[in-house]
Design an enzyme around this catalytic site. Sequence first.
Site, PDB file in Angstrom:
ATOM      1  N   GLY A  12       0.858  -1.176   0.000  1.00  0.00           N
ATOM      2  CA  GLY A  12       0.000   0.000   0.000  1.00  0.00           C
ATOM      3  C   GLY A  12       0.888   1.217   0.000  1.00  0.00           C
ATOM      4  N   CYS A  13       0.298   2.312   0.340  1.00  0.00           N
ATOM      5  CA  CYS A  13       1.039   3.559   0.413  1.00  0.00           C
ATOM      6  C   CYS A  13       2.238   3.404   1.351  1.00  0.00           C
ATOM      7  CB  CYS A  13       0.110   4.654   0.921  1.00  0.00           C
ATOM      8  SG  CYS A  13       0.963   6.167   1.357  1.00  0.00           S
ATOM      9  N   HIS A  14       3.397   3.844   0.913  1.00  0.00           N
ATOM     10  CA  HIS A  14       4.575   3.670   1.765  1.00  0.00           C
ATOM     11  C   HIS A  14       4.534   4.558   3.005  1.00  0.00           C
ATOM     12  CE1 HIS A  14       6.815   6.286  -1.436  1.00  0.00           C
ATOM     13  NE2 HIS A  14       5.865   6.958  -0.854  1.00  0.00           N
TER      14      HIS A  14
END
Length: 163
Positions: free
Chosen positions: A11-13
Amino acid sequence: MTQVKVGFGGGCHWCTEAVFQSLRGVGNVAQGFIKSLAPHDSFSEAVVVTFDPEVIPLDVLIDVHLRTHASTSQHKMRGKYRSAVYVYSGEQADTVQRHIKDAQSDFDKPLVTMTLPFDGFKPSPEPFQRYYETNPEKPFCTTYIDPKLSVIRQQFGHYSVRC
């Protein structure tokens, strides 16, 4: 103290970074983009986690990862958010594959998380590093990261540094 590295993407880092920064035994979380070997050789948002396996086992890190991103969804953003554990050795790959297979029984849908060899890392620009740590009240953090940290406190409280 032994330090081991492993990569996680899914997912979003910003989210992934905050998740692993919240765990005891994690010494460093490098946020950025990881690539593997073809056909997974494009860079995808991810983190490199440096941890002490005597404090937090790799199996626990894998469980945290599987429960804090869409590990059963083959959604259209998988190119940018590849669901993977990036490994640094054959032994680590065997451990990760075995654990993901064993964890499957905890999920209603098939896990899409891949075990891939680590082949490169590019850090995020400095203004985006430690995003949650420096922006905890921003809407992105309260909407997406706080619920993931809640999962950690509920399911992995023993390993959480933010109880």
